[in-house]
Design an enzyme around this catalytic site. Structure first.
Site, PDB file in Angstrom:
ATOM      1  N   HIS A  99       0.831  -1.209   0.000  1.00 42.23           N
ATOM      2  CA  HIS A  99       0.000   0.000   0.000  1.00 42.23           C
ATOM      3  C   HIS A  99       0.862   1.255   0.000  1.00 42.23           C
ATOM      4  O   HIS A  99       0.712   2.144  -0.837  1.00 42.23           O
ATOM      5  CB  HIS A  99      -0.932   0.004   1.216  1.00 42.23           C
ATOM      6  CG  HIS A  99      -1.697   1.282   1.354  1.00 42.23           C
ATOM      7  ND1 HIS A  99      -1.199   2.365   2.046  1.00 42.23           N
ATOM      8  CD2 HIS A  99      -2.897   1.664   0.852  1.00 42.23           C
ATOM      9  CE1 HIS A  99      -2.070   3.361   1.968  1.00 42.23           C
ATOM     10  NE2 HIS A  99      -3.114   2.959   1.253  1.00 42.23           N
TER      11      HIS A  99
HETATM   12  C1  MLC Z   1      -7.716  -0.633  11.973  1.00 42.31           C
HETATM   13  C2  MLC Z   1      -6.607  -0.440  10.956  1.00 42.31           C
HETATM   14  C3  MLC Z   1      -6.671   0.978  10.466  1.00 42.31           C
HETATM   15  C4  MLC Z   1      -5.233  -0.657  11.592  1.00 42.31           C
HETATM   16  O1  MLC Z   1      -4.922  -1.948  11.863  1.00 42.31           O
HETATM   17  P1  MLC Z   1      -3.587  -2.327  12.702  1.00 42.31           P
HETATM   18  O2  MLC Z   1      -3.512  -3.818  12.749  1.00 42.31           O
HETATM   19  O3  MLC Z   1      -2.395  -1.602  12.152  1.00 42.31           O
HETATM   20  O4  MLC Z   1      -3.965  -1.707  14.108  1.00 42.31           O
HETATM   21  P2  MLC Z   1      -3.325  -1.885  15.571  1.00 42.31           P
HETATM   22  O5  MLC Z   1      -4.428  -2.050  16.521  1.00 42.31           O
HETATM   23  O6  MLC Z   1      -2.258  -2.912  15.572  1.00 42.31           O
HETATM   24  O7  MLC Z   1      -2.663  -0.454  15.787  1.00 42.31           O
HETATM   25  C5  MLC Z   1      -2.133  -0.073  17.014  1.00 42.31           C
HETATM   26  C6  MLC Z   1      -0.615  -0.068  16.973  1.00 42.31           C
HETATM   27  O8  MLC Z   1      -0.166   0.810  15.917  1.00 42.31           O
HETATM   28  C7  MLC Z   1       0.839   1.691  16.452  1.00 42.31           C
HETATM   29  N1  MLC Z   1       0.823   2.951  15.681  1.00 42.31           N
HETATM   30  C8  MLC Z   1       0.586   4.177  16.120  1.00 42.31           C
HETATM   31  N2  MLC Z   1       0.628   5.052  15.127  1.00 42.31           N
HETATM   32  C9  MLC Z   1       0.896   4.355  14.023  1.00 42.31           C
HETATM   33  C10 MLC Z   1       1.042   4.725  12.682  1.00 42.31           C
HETATM   34  N3  MLC Z   1       0.944   5.986  12.265  1.00 42.31           N
HETATM   35  N4  MLC Z   1       1.279   3.767  11.787  1.00 42.31           N
HETATM   36  C11 MLC Z   1       1.378   2.489  12.198  1.00 42.31           C
HETATM   37  N5  MLC Z   1       1.245   2.070  13.450  1.00 42.31           N
HETATM   38  C12 MLC Z   1       1.024   3.018  14.373  1.00 42.31           C
HETATM   39  C13 MLC Z   1       0.383   1.885  17.869  1.00 42.31           C
HETATM   40  O9  MLC Z   1       1.433   2.375  18.630  1.00 42.31           O
HETATM   41  C14 MLC Z   1      -0.045   0.485  18.257  1.00 42.31           C
HETATM   42  O10 MLC Z   1       1.098  -0.269  18.586  1.00 42.31           O
HETATM   43  P3  MLC Z   1       1.129  -1.290  19.823  1.00 42.31           P
HETATM   44  O11 MLC Z   1       0.291  -2.466  19.357  1.00 42.31           O
HETATM   45  O12 MLC Z   1       2.576  -1.644  19.977  1.00 42.31           O
HETATM   46  O13 MLC Z   1       0.550  -0.556  20.990  1.00 42.31           O
HETATM   47  C15 MLC Z   1      -6.862  -1.424   9.824  1.00 42.31           C
HETATM   48  O14 MLC Z   1      -8.144  -1.263   9.181  1.00 42.31           O
HETATM   49  C16 MLC Z   1      -5.845  -1.360   8.743  1.00 42.31           C
HETATM   50  O15 MLC Z   1      -5.702  -0.450   7.958  1.00 42.31           O
HETATM   51  N6  MLC Z   1      -5.074  -2.438   8.665  1.00 42.31           N
HETATM   52  C17 MLC Z   1      -4.078  -2.618   7.650  1.00 42.31           C
HETATM   53  C18 MLC Z   1      -2.772  -2.259   8.220  1.00 42.31           C
HETATM   54  C19 MLC Z   1      -2.236  -0.964   7.660  1.00 42.31           C
HETATM   55  O16 MLC Z   1      -1.055  -0.906   7.390  1.00 42.31           O
HETATM   56  N7  MLC Z   1      -3.056   0.083   7.522  1.00 42.31           N
HETATM   57  C20 MLC Z   1      -2.659   1.415   7.093  1.00 42.31           C
HETATM   58  C21 MLC Z   1      -2.335   1.558   5.598  1.00 42.31           C
HETATM   59  S1  MLC Z   1      -3.586   1.017   4.523  1.00 42.31           S
HETATM   60  C22 MLC Z   1      -4.528   2.393   4.113  1.00 42.31           C
HETATM   61  O17 MLC Z   1      -4.208   3.461   4.501  1.00 42.31           O
HETATM   62  C23 MLC Z   1      -5.710   2.099   3.291  1.00 42.31           C
HETATM   63  C24 MLC Z   1      -6.397   3.319   2.919  1.00 42.31           C
HETATM   64  O18 MLC Z   1      -5.900   4.052   2.059  1.00 42.31           O
HETATM   65  O19 MLC Z   1      -7.481   3.547   3.455  1.00 42.31           O
END
Ligand code: MLC
Length: 564
Positions: A150
């Site tokens: 992505h």
């Molecule tokens: C709910 C989601 C938005 C996120 O899923 P995740 O599995 O990443 O969620 P999670 O619960 O693990 O996230 C919490 C963890 O992320 C950390 N965290 C905080 N800020 C962050 C940031 N800016 N980027 C990545 N991670 C981050 C926190 O500290 C926490 O870490 P800790 O756990 O250590 O406390 C999901 O729908 C999703 O998009 N999943 C795909 C993963 C992804 O990469 N998404 C973004 C790009 S895709 C995109 O953006 C599509 C679009 O265009 O719409």
């Protein structure tokens, strides 16, 4: 060379690079490609550097980063909508899709729209920091194929191409919706980086992301193939490919993140969901449903059978409908995502299907029908005209069917029984692809009436499941009713065929033919109730193959036409 030029003309012609923005920062393709390359390289290097080190906490840094992206997304949502409205405006005929990317000197709003679209493009490079946070926190589970693919591809080539070749027009929709969703996504990450876990909204955000990809797929198909209204074609083509891939990756993420655990916990307690049938099985059954349904549909509307069309629809079932249904079944409430009691579960699932997927899938099916007919442009009107009747018939058929299947049909026969209903449904869709709208409305009303009659008159039937039998009869009645004018046109021929069939040697096939013609003739001509129709159907032994039955009906029709 000529082929390359033709391809370039097709994709980005006639203007190629948009001179108005080509000097803007980050639009030299070598710079953009190098940045994406650097990002990709930084991941293994960063992970290697972090090996043997303690993870960083980065609370404050992540919070500031997320607050920036949250605010930027909010700004972009508002500004894109504002400038799109100023640029295209209702008074200038703004449509949701099919807004032109104007060339020539920028207007004030055209310039500001291009500017905010460029900010959107640049923000995709700033989002690389997300991955670096994950690396520094050693959150390797988050560095998935989905995430890396992505981040790397969205900046270059996708948004680079959009801005370089057409910084306006249709791009507004994608930038607007994606920014809106990022408001919620970065809001969620902001809360997470501050230590607040909003577990309840997490699946909703993922669903919104998947919904956005479906809308982008619809938009690109619409502007590329349905209305063929947009230049350059490269950006919607990239968008289409990207979003199909993203939808698949996100469906898998959804299944892995939200569905797997409940399903495991339930082992031994609950039935294995029927939707666990494999992708191949679903694709094959959908292919069979659509091709056989189309054969029936074509027969019902009285057209000369076009085998190519049936084959094309079979391919549609195999390649699109089956796989999509498979993906959707993975994320449906029936599959354990939401814990609910049996009946409620089925109703919620049917309602969700009806609200979200059925209109979409049915419109895609009608699009395939129209494309198979060589008239893809007719899709829009067909969908607009037919979506209400479609929804109505969907709600009359599927919730009842699902409920009855779960209640009366033994588990091992459910898939087969569902396929039979699917064939009726695709015959109905195929008929709808041809029938005029008022007729369909009438058919919908007839169907409602037939179902209510069936429910209020639960006479016993050989299935031991009267409601199922009546619902099936009701569906048959509706199909028959939709085909009424076609059958009226061919009325004499139909009657003649039935008479002819009576005179032929009384083999099972001829009887079946006679009965089936009887059943297919307009309801009002015979004053038959759904249960009578069903009895007629049931007296037909299924030993005669459908094909030979139809073939026979074709050969019988010929002499009547000749005579006429
Ligand atoms: C709910 C989601 C938005 C996120 O899923 P995740 O599995 O990443 O969620 P999670 O619960 O693990 O996230 C919490 C963890 O992320 C950390 N965290 C905080 N800020 C962050 C940031 N800016 N980027 C990545 N991670 C981050 C926190 O500290 C926490 O870490 P800790 O756990 O250590 O406390 C999901 O729908 C999703 O998009 N999943 C795909 C993963 C992804 O990469 N998404 C973004 C790009 S895709 C995109 O953006 C599509 C679009 O265009 O719409």
């Amino acid at each position: 060379m000529a082929a390359a030029k033709a391809l370039a003309d097709y994709l980005v012609g006639p203007g190629y690079f948009d001179e108005r923005v080509s000097a803007w920062p980050l639009l030299d393709w070598r710079v953009a490609a190098a940045m994406s390359g650097f990002y990709l390289l930084s991941i293994p290097v960063g992970q290697q550097l972090m090996r043997g080190r303690q993870p960083f906490k980065l609370r404050r840094f992540a919070a500031v980063h997320n607050a920036i992206l949250f605010s930027l997304s909010l700004y972009m949502t508002i500004e894109v909508a504002r400038q799109a409205y100023r640029n295209f405006g209702w008074q200038h005929g703004l449509r949701l899709w099919c807004n032109q990317n104007e060339r020539g000197p920028f207007s004030d709003s055209g310039y500001k729209l291009a500017r905010v679209l460029w900010v959107h493009y640049a923000s995709k490079a700033y989002e690389f920091v997300d991955t670096w946070i994950m690396i520094l926190k050693k959150n390797n589970r988050q560095i998935s194929v989905l995430h890396v693919y992505h981040h790397a591809s969205t900046f270059f080539p996708v948004w680079w191409a959009v801005i370089s070749f057409g910084p306006g027009g249709e791009a507004w929709f994608c930038a607007f919706l994606n920014s809106l969703i990022h408001v919620f996504m970065y809001g969620y990450y902001l809360a997470a980086s501050l230590g607040l876990r909003a577990a309840a909204v997490k699946p909703l955000i993922t669903q919104a992301q998947m919904g956005q990809f479906l809308l982008f797929i619809s938009q690109s198909v619409y502007i590329l193939f349905v209305r063929a209204c947009y230049r350059p074609r490269l950006s919607p083509l990239l968008l289409l490919v990207q979003c199909v891939i993203f939808f698949a990756l996100f469906a898998e993420f959804y299944r892995r993140t939200y569905l797997r655990k409940p399903a495991r916990q339930a082992v031994g307690k609950r039935e294995k969901p029927e939707d666990a049938t494999s992708l191949l099985q679903k694709a094959l059954s959908s292919a069979a449903g659509f091709s056989v349904g189309d054969v029936l549909g074509q027969r019902i509307t009285g057209d000369t059978w076009n085998p190519l069309r049936s084959l094309e629809l079979g391919a549609f079932g195999f390649l699109i409908d089956g796989p999509l249904r498979h993906m959707l079944s993975q994320i449906s409430p029936e599959n354990g995502a939401v814990e609910m009691a049996g009946k409620v579960k089925h109703s919620v699932s049917s309602a969700l299907d009806g609200k979200a997927w059925v209109p979409m899938l049915a419109c895609v099916a009608i699009a395939a029908l129209k494309a198979a007919d060589g008239d893809p442009a007719a899709l829009v009107h067909s969908c607009e005209d037919k979506v209400v009747s479609l929804l109505l018939s969907n709600y009359l058929l599927w919730p009842v069917t699902n409920h009855i299947m779960s209640k009366f049909v033994p588990k091992q026969h459910r898939a087969g029984a569902t396929h039979v209903v699917t064939m009726v449904w695709s015959a109905w869709l195929s008929t709808m692809g041809h029938a005029p709208t008022d007729l369909l409305d009438q058919a919908g009303t007839d169907m409602a009436e037939a179902v209510s009659n069936a429910v209020s008159d639960p006479a016993s039937s050989p299935f031991g499941a009267p409601a199922f039998a009546h619902a099936a009869a009701a569906a048959g009645a509706a199909v028959s009713s939709a085909a009424a004018p076609a059958l009226e046109r061919a009325g004499e021929a139909v009657q003649g065929m039935a008479a002819l069939a009576e005179r032929l040697p009384s083999s099972l096939l001829e009887k079946a033919l006679s009965k089936s013609l009887d059943v297919l003739s307009p309801l009002h001509a015979h004053e038959r109730s759904p249960s009578q129709l069903l009895d007629d159907l049931l007296s037909v032994k299924p030993s005669g193959a459908l094909d030979s039955l139809l073939e026979r009906s074709g050969t019988l029709r010929l002499p009547m036409v000749l005579e006429g």
